[in-house]
Design an enzyme around this catalytic site. Structure first.
Site, PDB file in Angstrom:
ATOM      1  CB  SER A   1      69.574  81.763  33.739  1.00 25.51           C
ATOM      2  OG  SER A   1      68.601  82.584  34.284  1.00 25.51           O
TER       3      SER A   1
ATOM      4  CG  ASP B   1      62.074  81.032  31.227  1.00 29.53           C
ATOM      5  OD1 ASP B   1      61.760  81.449  32.355  1.00 29.53           O
ATOM      6  OD2 ASP B   1      63.245  80.931  30.842  1.00 29.53           O
TER       7      ASP B   1
ATOM      8  CG  HIS C   1      64.593  80.093  34.013  1.00 32.34           C
ATOM      9  ND1 HIS C   1      64.782  81.011  33.002  1.00 32.34           N
ATOM     10  CD2 HIS C   1      65.593  80.305  34.895  1.00 32.34           C
ATOM     11  CE1 HIS C   1      65.840  81.757  33.276  1.00 32.34           C
ATOM     12  NE2 HIS C   1      66.355  81.333  34.414  1.00 32.34           N
TER      13      HIS C   1
END
Length: 697
Positions: free
Chosen positions: A516, A603, A635
């Site tokens: 991320s 995601d 994600h």
């Protein structure tokens, strides 16, 4: 009691939450950091420990997420059922009585908690990582499971429940308008919902202990929040949280009389203090504060709703009593804690506390603390197989940044480099800088499968709480605003240089890796500073900040201004220029080192396009890159089979780059949905199985 499934400020670009530790060793300051052995001194070669199987580290734990029912009689936990994590319930401490109450066959149940009636267990689940969380209720007496939010393309947000109003929960749902969650009362037994309020632009709501909607927050044009109090059908301003405080100030809940609220409050100070506000005259009473740290977890009596203890977490958490009657209780608790310990829940009479204890070099353990007797009993070990394996110890260090900030960091060294595990390497080792997500989160002390995997393969691991990390005061957090490829990245470079200077690694043997925001930091490392890192592993990281902000989920609308202030405003010419300049995609032709990218197709935060576009740009310029894609993930990678397969690829990639050990691929792709659209040829030792083999047939 208030809950939230997804707070954008905390979770925007985060993929995981790690645990923390209570009983800390003294943190290493700039003066007592680990020192390498004198190079003129001959040291005996220490043999590396045996390879730890990836399937042990990344497979399902035996049991996890232990909880006690509010009446203290039952226990629940997540555990595998036919290889999939499901929910189990039984009498407290009696495993012969335990039965599975869910029978999921897909990605598993990610999280659960108890209804206050001790008769229902609640859990959340999405589909394929799309983060449209549904809230489910399981009635223990019948085994019946009800979807409390059975609407398409809807995300449920648990707001509150109360012992005073049994049988219902307050839930936000965005089925009417995807950008805003309306507020409903939902019956646990039937799933029937009753609209309490349509949401026409509020960021959040707070209900009192009678489950009446009393307060709300609304985003301001400057990126802050206005707190309003309900007055009949009207909303009156109560106070404002400026942008500088919006991520370090939060309402925790009402007092027992519903006449005041408790806050973590950083207004007019640097660190968040625990404060009580009288709603009548708005007077403030400070209950706990620290000049160095934000107040962390606060423990409330479940029935009197009085706060009685709190934690501070610099290197590892320390618990402190607020009220005199709890001084001995907290002393007994601290005396029996080890590692990254957290108090997760309490029975309604506040006698039994569910405690998670987490030493970095052994399996975490769930325990039950009896506040009346001061005794602690083990509930279960999460993965007992770990305790017979050669795990490495994590060490807290404080690294100075070039402009005077203290960077609280964690260093883990391979056993062969640091045989006495004192945090001082015998010889330099290849290093992986593991960057946390968020960026509004932080690394914590405790066991990490990822860290142990890397250390076992021969790498040092350095985790840095760079500016913008939470818990260290608002000045440190806000020092990262509009600095995503600037000062935030400099903190990582300063930490790398510190590691080189102290003999932990060599300058040309450092990889950067993260998920991320950590994936973004990886891309920044390889584009903005291409000579600093030997290679990079980017997991669901954004490559283009303009398209990132243009595609954020609609239910994050209330936080859009916060993102604009912190990263860059895509609606202004200057903001778009900043976003373009700080996007790795803009500088893709600077990449000269190997790059591995992992992405979930579903995601909702960092969409697949973020990975697609940088892969396509690298292909167009003839720059090697390996791209791993999962069609059933979001994600981050939740399915153990997918997590295992990606780490198999990453292990081969790092071995090629840094020379660490590599366990052969074997059958680690079985039952995984892994696809490698591009660049498998750049990673020796990795092959895609046939469709039948991949399905495990």
């Amino acid at each position: 009691m208030n809950y939230s499934f997804a707070t954008p400020l905390a979770l925007m670009l985060a993929v995981s939450i790690t645990s923390c530790d209570m009983n800390s060793n003294a943190p290493a300051s700039a003066e007592n950091v680990p020192q390498a052995a004198d190079p003129s001194t001959e040291t005996a070669s220490v043999q590396a420990p045996p390879i730890i199987e990836r399937s042990v580290l990344f497979g399902n734990p035996t049991r996890y997420q232990g909880r006690l029912s509010p009446d203290g009689k039952l226990m629940s936990f997540r555990a595998p059922l036919d290889g999939v994590m499901n929910l189990w319930v039984g009498d407290r401490g009696d495993y012969a009585s335990v039965k599975a109450i869910t029978h999921d066959t897909g990605r598993g149940i990610p999280s659960h908690f108890w209804a206050l009636d001790s008769q229902h267990v609640l859990f959340i689940q999405d589909q394929g990582g799309d983060e449209n969380w549904h809230l489910y209720s399981v009635e223990l007496s019948t085994g019946s499971t009800i979807d409390l939010s059975p609407y398409a393309n809807t995300q449920a947000q648990m707001i509150a429940q109360s012992e005073r109003v049994p049988g219902v929960v307050i839930v936000g749902m965005n089925d009417r308008d995807s950008a805003w969650h309306d507020v409903y009362s939902v019956e646990l037994a039937t799933g029937k919902r009753t609209l309490l309020m349509e949401n026409d632009g509020f960021a959040s709501f707070l209900v009192d202990h009678d489950l009446n909607i009393r307060l709300a927050t609304k985003p301001t044009a400057s990126g802050g929040l206005e707190v309003l109090v309900r007055n009949g059908d009207a909303w009156d301003p109560l106070f404002e949280i400026e942008f500088e405080d919006v991520q370090t100030t939060a309402i925790l809940g009402f007092d027992a009389e519903n006449q005041g609220i408790y806050l973590l409050d950083s207004r007019n100070r640097n660190t968040a203090a625990l404060v009580h506000m009288n709603l009548g005259d708005q007077s403030l009473t400070t209950l706990a504060e620290s000049d160095r740290m934000d107040i962390g977890t606060v423990l409330f009596d479940p029935r009197s709703h009085q706060p009685f203890a709190y934690s501070l977490d610099l290197i590892q958490p320390e618990w402190h009593a607020i009220s005199l009657e709890y001084i001995d209780v907290i002393a007994n608790l601290n005396r029996q804690l080890s590692g990254g310990s957290q108090v997760l829940a309490q029975s309604l009479n506040n006698q039994f506390w569910t405690v998670y204890t987490d030493d970095s070099d052994r399996s975490p353990v769930y325990k039950v603390f009896d506040a009346n007797t001061g005794e602690m009993e083990e509930l279960f070990v999460t993965n007992s197989r770990l305790n017979d394996l050669p795990l490495a110890k994590m060490h807290g260090v404080i690294i100075p940044s070039r402009d005077g900030y203290e960077l609280v960091s964690y260093l883990t060294l391979p056993l062969e480099s640091d045989p006495d595990q004192d945090g001082k390497p015998e010889n330099p080792v290849p290093l992986v800088m593991l960057v946390h997500g968020g960026p509004w989160g932080r690394d914590l002390y405790g066991y990490s499968a990822q860290v142990q995997w890397l250390a076992n393969r021969g790498y040092g691991v350095l985790q840095v709480n760079f500016r913008s990390s939470t818990g260290f005061g608002k000045e440190f957090l806000n020092a990262g605003n509009e600095q995503w490829s600037g000062a935030m990245h400099n903190d990582l470079l300063d930490a790398k240089n510190w590691a080189v200077e102290h003999g932990i690694t060599n300058a040309d043997q450092v990889a950067i890796m993260g998920g991320s925001y950590g994936g973004y930091a990886t891309l920044v490392g390889l584009t903005f500073t291409p000579e600093e890192f030997s290679c990079g592993v980017d997991i669901v990281g954004p490559s283009n900040l303009i398209t990132l902000l243009e595609s954020i989920p609609p239910y994050w609308e209330s936080f859009r201004k916060v993102f604009a202030r912190a990263i860059g405003d895509p609606e202004t010419e200057g903001g778009r220029s900043l976003l373009k300049a700080t996007s790795p995609l803009t500088h893709v032709d600077q990449i000269t080192k190997p790059l591995l990218i992992g992405q979930g197709a579903n995601d909702p935060r960092v969409k697949q396009a973020e990975s697609d576009q940088i892969v396509e740009a690298m292909k167009a310029k003839g720059i090697p890159v390996t791209y791993v894609l999962y069609p059933d993930e979001g994600h981050g990678f939740q399915k153990p089979e997918n997590n295992l397969s990606f780490n198999t690829v990453a292990e081969a990639f790092l071995a090629e780059c840094l020379g660490g050990r590599f366990q052969a691929q074997g059958d680690d792709f079985n039952n995984s949905s892994i696809q490698i659209p591009h660049g498998i040829e750049f990673i020796p030792g990795i092959t895609l199985p046939s469709v039948g083999e991949q399905a495990g047939s």
